[in-house]
Design a protein around this motif. Structure first.
Motif, short mmCIF file in Angstrom:
data_model
loop_
_atom_site.label_atom_id
_atom_site.label_comp_id
_atom_site.label_asym_id
_atom_site.label_seq_id
_atom_site.Cartn_x
_atom_site.Cartn_y
_atom_site.Cartn_z
N TYR A 62 0.73 -1.15 -0.06
CA TYR A 62 0.28 0.00 0.13
C TYR A 62 0.90 1.24 0.03
O TYR A 62 2.13 1.19 0.34
N ALA B 248 -9.77 -3.91 1.76
CA ALA B 248 -9.13 -2.73 1.57
C ALA B 248 -9.67 -1.84 2.74
O ALA B 248 -8.99 -0.92 3.08
N GLU B 249 -11.07 -1.93 2.90
CA GLU B 249 -11.52 -1.17 3.98
C GLU B 249 -10.98 -1.08 5.23
O GLU B 249 -10.85 -0.18 5.98
N THR C 96 -5.31 5.98 -2.79
CA THR C 96 -5.80 5.07 -3.72
C THR C 96 -5.53 5.62 -5.15
O THR C 96 -5.64 6.92 -5.62
N ARG D 30 -7.59 0.59 5.30
CA ARG D 30 -8.06 2.08 5.24
C ARG D 30 -8.55 2.64 6.29
O ARG D 30 -7.81 3.67 7.14
N THR E 68 -3.32 9.20 5.56
CA THR E 68 -4.18 8.72 4.48
C THR E 68 -3.47 7.39 3.42
O THR E 68 -2.54 7.38 3.08
N LEU E 69 -4.47 6.49 3.17
CA LEU E 69 -4.09 5.53 2.27
C LEU E 69 -4.34 6.02 0.89
O LEU E 69 -5.28 6.54 0.56
N VAL F 95 -5.11 2.54 8.90
CA VAL F 95 -4.45 3.80 8.47
C VAL F 95 -5.04 5.15 9.01
O VAL F 95 -4.07 5.86 9.45
N GLU F 96 -6.22 5.25 8.83
CA GLU F 96 -6.84 6.59 9.13
C GLU F 96 -7.15 6.47 10.65
O GLU F 96 -6.91 7.67 11.06
N VAL G 134 0.92 5.21 1.80
CA VAL G 134 0.40 5.97 2.61
C VAL G 134 1.11 7.12 2.68
O VAL G 134 2.26 7.43 2.82
#
Length: 108
Positions: free
Chosen positions: A42, A91-92, A107, A95, A104-105, A98-99, A44
């Motif tokens: 990912y 993915a959620e 995309t 995300r 911020t992930l 990370v949040e 970030v």
């Protein structure tokens, strides 16, 4: 008190006030032992120092099934985060973790 000139710490000169690397210095990388499983990479944004790396690592390793997190820090840019888990993660979920850490992930 004396009137001496103070030289700023090189790690505090840019980005994060506590320890972001100065221009020309290499940012720290957190490494752990390799693990078996599925690895997903990912990107970030927002991480600037080792404390940021620690926060993201803690949030991601708390996800069920995650066995390893490796982060290549790019202070002021998009850092590469490799998450190894014993099964694919949504993915959620990534995300949200990370949040929760405050970043911020990215995309595409």
């Amino acid at each position: 008190m004396t009137s001496e000139t103070r030289i700023p710490l090189p790690m505090a000169s840019t980005g994060c006030a506590c320890c972001a690397p100065a221009p020309g210095q290499t940012a720290p990388t957190v490494e752990t032992a390799p693990s078996a499983g599925t690895s997903t990479v990912y990107r970030v944004e927002g991480m600037t120092c080792g404390h940021c790396v620690k926060n993201v690592t803690e949030e991601l390793t708390a996800l069920d099934g995650v066995s390893d997190v490796h982060i290549d820090l790019v202070a002021g840019g998009a850092s590469t985060v490799t998450v190894t888990a014993d099964r694919p993660l949504s993915a959620e979920a990534v995300r949200a973790a990370v949040e929760d850490a405050g970043y911020t992930l990215v995309t595409d």
